[in-house]
Design a protein around this motif. Structure first.
Motif, PDB file in Angstrom:
ATOM      1  N   SER A   1       6.379  -2.937  -0.778  1.00 25.88           N
ATOM      2  CA  SER A   1       7.634  -2.190  -0.717  1.00 25.88           C
ATOM      3  C   SER A   1       7.661  -1.077  -1.756  1.00 25.88           C
ATOM      4  O   SER A   1       8.151   0.025  -1.478  1.00 25.88           O
ATOM      5  CB  SER A   1       8.822  -3.135  -0.917  1.00 25.88           C
ATOM      6  OG  SER A   1       8.792  -3.721  -2.205  1.00 25.88           O
ATOM      7  N   ARG A   2       7.104  -1.337  -2.945  1.00 26.50           N
ATOM      8  CA  ARG A   2       7.061  -0.281  -3.968  1.00 26.50           C
ATOM      9  C   ARG A   2       6.195   0.888  -3.522  1.00 26.50           C
ATOM     10  O   ARG A   2       6.500   2.055  -3.801  1.00 26.50           O
ATOM     11  CB  ARG A   2       6.557  -0.854  -5.292  1.00 26.50           C
ATOM     12  CG  ARG A   2       7.602  -1.676  -6.047  1.00 26.50           C
ATOM     13  CD  ARG A   2       7.164  -1.920  -7.483  1.00 26.50           C
ATOM     14  NE  ARG A   2       5.952  -2.721  -7.568  1.00 26.50           N
ATOM     15  CZ  ARG A   2       5.927  -4.044  -7.668  1.00 26.50           C
ATOM     16  NH1 ARG A   2       7.071  -4.720  -7.701  1.00 26.50           N
ATOM     17  NH2 ARG A   2       4.787  -4.699  -7.757  1.00 26.50           N
TER      18      ARG A   2
ATOM     19  N   LEU B   1      12.467  -3.066   5.072  1.00 26.65           N
ATOM     20  CA  LEU B   1      13.129  -4.251   5.613  1.00 26.65           C
ATOM     21  C   LEU B   1      12.140  -5.114   6.381  1.00 26.65           C
ATOM     22  O   LEU B   1      12.148  -6.349   6.257  1.00 26.65           O
ATOM     23  CB  LEU B   1      14.283  -3.832   6.521  1.00 26.65           C
ATOM     24  CG  LEU B   1      15.025  -4.973   7.214  1.00 26.65           C
ATOM     25  CD1 LEU B   1      15.635  -5.922   6.196  1.00 26.65           C
ATOM     26  CD2 LEU B   1      16.112  -4.419   8.134  1.00 26.65           C
ATOM     27  N   ILE B   2      11.278  -4.483   7.181  1.00 27.85           N
ATOM     28  CA  ILE B   2      10.265  -5.243   7.911  1.00 27.85           C
ATOM     29  C   ILE B   2       9.350  -5.977   6.932  1.00 27.85           C
ATOM     30  O   ILE B   2       8.975  -7.137   7.140  1.00 27.85           O
ATOM     31  CB  ILE B   2       9.445  -4.306   8.820  1.00 27.85           C
ATOM     32  CG1 ILE B   2      10.266  -3.907  10.048  1.00 27.85           C
ATOM     33  CG2 ILE B   2       8.168  -4.971   9.282  1.00 27.85           C
ATOM     34  CD1 ILE B   2      10.504  -5.037  11.021  1.00 27.85           C
ATOM     35  N   VAL B   3       8.995  -5.314   5.848  1.00 29.45           N
ATOM     36  CA  VAL B   3       8.120  -5.936   4.851  1.00 29.45           C
ATOM     37  C   VAL B   3       8.774  -7.192   4.278  1.00 29.45           C
ATOM     38  O   VAL B   3       8.158  -8.259   4.194  1.00 29.45           O
ATOM     39  CB  VAL B   3       7.791  -4.930   3.722  1.00 29.45           C
ATOM     40  CG1 VAL B   3       7.059  -5.629   2.578  1.00 29.45           C
ATOM     41  CG2 VAL B   3       6.944  -3.784   4.268  1.00 29.45           C
ATOM     42  N   TYR B   4      10.052  -7.089   3.890  1.00 27.99           N
ATOM     43  CA  TYR B   4      10.744  -8.255   3.332  1.00 27.99           C
ATOM     44  C   TYR B   4      11.038  -9.297   4.395  1.00 27.99           C
ATOM     45  O   TYR B   4      11.064 -10.503   4.120  1.00 27.99           O
ATOM     46  CB  TYR B   4      12.045  -7.814   2.666  1.00 27.99           C
ATOM     47  CG  TYR B   4      11.844  -7.255   1.283  1.00 27.99           C
ATOM     48  CD1 TYR B   4      11.381  -8.053   0.242  1.00 27.99           C
ATOM     49  CD2 TYR B   4      12.111  -5.912   1.001  1.00 27.99           C
ATOM     50  CE1 TYR B   4      11.192  -7.547  -1.030  1.00 27.99           C
ATOM     51  CE2 TYR B   4      11.922  -5.392  -0.269  1.00 27.99           C
ATOM     52  CZ  TYR B   4      11.461  -6.219  -1.280  1.00 27.99           C
ATOM     53  OH  TYR B   4      11.269  -5.707  -2.536  1.00 27.99           O
TER      54      TYR B   4
ATOM     55  N   ALA C   1       7.489   4.696  -3.172  1.00 27.53           N
ATOM     56  CA  ALA C   1       6.828   5.805  -3.865  1.00 27.53           C
ATOM     57  C   ALA C   1       6.400   6.886  -2.879  1.00 27.53           C
ATOM     58  O   ALA C   1       6.567   8.091  -3.139  1.00 27.53           O
ATOM     59  CB  ALA C   1       5.619   5.281  -4.638  1.00 27.53           C
ATOM     60  N   ALA C   2       5.842   6.467  -1.731  1.00 24.71           N
ATOM     61  CA  ALA C   2       5.369   7.443  -0.740  1.00 24.71           C
ATOM     62  C   ALA C   2       6.524   8.292  -0.216  1.00 24.71           C
ATOM     63  O   ALA C   2       6.418   9.527  -0.123  1.00 24.71           O
ATOM     64  CB  ALA C   2       4.668   6.721   0.407  1.00 24.71           C
TER      65      ALA C   2
END
Length: 392
Positions: A100-101, A86-89, A105-106
């Motif tokens: 975000s991907r 959410l912070i990324v977006y 994945a992590a």
């Protein structure tokens, strides 16, 4: 009282999810909105699965001792990832989707690790509140505990650092939301650190299980609530500001509607008053009633009277907006009396000249103040062939 706080917190978070659900349905492809709903859903799930009655029910129904533990750890891990995404977006940038991907994945690997280590480990004794410290030295179960705690700590640390750094660059509600979000994620870090401290103490032969059963749940609960509040402040803030402004305008227009009340009632011009409506809806209702009344008064509004009052007010150095509002107030109150006199044959028509006497000085001032302060735009035909626009 066992689990009550968890269930109340879960209910509030899921209530927020229900409120946002219509937006998600309308804009299902919006990744930012999906991230918000994921944070609300997963935060509520963490509280629900972490409640002691839920832990007991999951273990009993599944027939697997301590199955509730990896499920709770998985929900905490997923919530941590959703908060970071959410912070990324929220912040945006050229590589939002790629970043975000990577986070997805992590944390998918972390979730897989939790499932594998629990399957490989052996935890036959049910522990509803202190599983972390009780099995801190058990092979694979210990690795599962450390894995989810480190994953959670990494997510909340990065989220706190990003939010607090970004808060220095912005102002207003966004800054407030970021500061609250940063405080919430720092509380979340307190949850992970206290759990890790209790686990490490167990490795060293000490018993600090109280950290895991008292301090860490409180830190997790406070952190989740602050995080969600921080996320919602920039979203809900504009709506609340709009409602406050609508409520102020609604109150300001009351004297004008009161002046028109007899006309609205006698001619049945007022729509049914909305019940349990938002301030915006109630303001629309009051404006509609006023417009209906002014439309009915169209033939009685005297342009010459309006112009004379306006000129007089301007000569007394009144502000332009206030001068127009006072002129409109006199024109409207005079038109109301003339319409009532003409509609009631037993009452002699008004013979007042010039400005005419308003019903009361206080009513005139109140109507003028309503017209000056409100954003309502009054448009009325004062005499056949002429039009004018009232105060904004």
């Amino acid at each position: 009282m066992s689990g009550l706080i968890n269930y109340i917190s879960c209910g509030l978070l899921w209530l927020g999810l229900v409120v946002k659900a219509p937006d998600l349905i309308r804009h299902r492809r919006d990744p930012y909105l999906r991230a918000i709903c994921a944070v609300l859903a997963l935060a509520g799930l963490c509280f629900f699965l972490g409640a002691e009655p839920t832990v007991a029910a999951v273990n009993h129904l599944s027939g697997i001792p301590n199955l509730a533990a990896p499920l709770t750890y998985a929900s905490i891990t997923a919530y941590s990832a959703a908060s970071q995404i959410l912070i990324v977006y929220w912040r945006g940038g050229p590589h939002v989707h790629r970043t975000s991907r990577r986070w997805i994945a992590a944390y998918a690997l972390v979730l897989l690790g939790i499932a594998v280590t629990f399957a490989l480990g052996d935890a036959p004794v049910e522990r509803r509140t202190d599983l972390d410290t009780y099995y801190a030295t058990t092979p694979y179960i210990a690795e599962m505990i450390v894995l989810y705690l480190l994953g959670h700590l990494a997510a909340v640390s990065v989220t706190a650092w990003s939010a607090l750094r970004w808060a220095r660059e912005v102002r207003g509600r966004l800054r407030t939301g970021l500061l609250v979000l940063g405080a919430g994620t720092l509380c979340g870090a307190g949850y992970s650190l206290s759990k890790l401290a209790a686990v490490i103490a167990r490795w060293c032969g000490r018993d600090w299980s109280g950290l895991g059963t008292t301090f860490s749940p409180a830190a997790a609960g406070l952190g989740a609530v602050l995080t969600v509040v921080g996320i919602l402040i920039p979203l809900v803030g504009p709506r609340l500001a709009e409602w406050r402004q609508a409520q102020r305008d609604f109150v300001r227009l009351e004297p004008l509607e009161r002046e028109l009340d007899e006309l609205l009632t006698r001619r049945a011009l007022r729509l049914p008053r909305p019940r349990w409506a938002s301030p915006t809806t109630r303001l629309v209702w009051r404006r509609t009633s006023i417009h209906n009344a002014l439309g009915s008064l169209d033939a009685f509004l005297d342009r010459d009277l309006y112009e004379r009052v306006l000129d007089g007010e301007r000569r007394t150095a009144a502000a332009p907006g206030q001068a127009e509002a006072t002129a409109w107030a006199v024109a409207i109150t005079t038109a109301v009396r003339e319409e009532r006199d003409r509609d009631s044959p037993l009452v002699a028509p008004s013979t007042a000249e010039g400005l005419g006497e308003p019903p009361t000085a206080g009513a005139l001032v109140a109507v003028a103040d309503a017209l000056a302060a409100s954003p309502l735009v009054v448009t009325a035909r004062l005499r056949p062939g002429t039009t004018t626009t009232g105060p904004a």
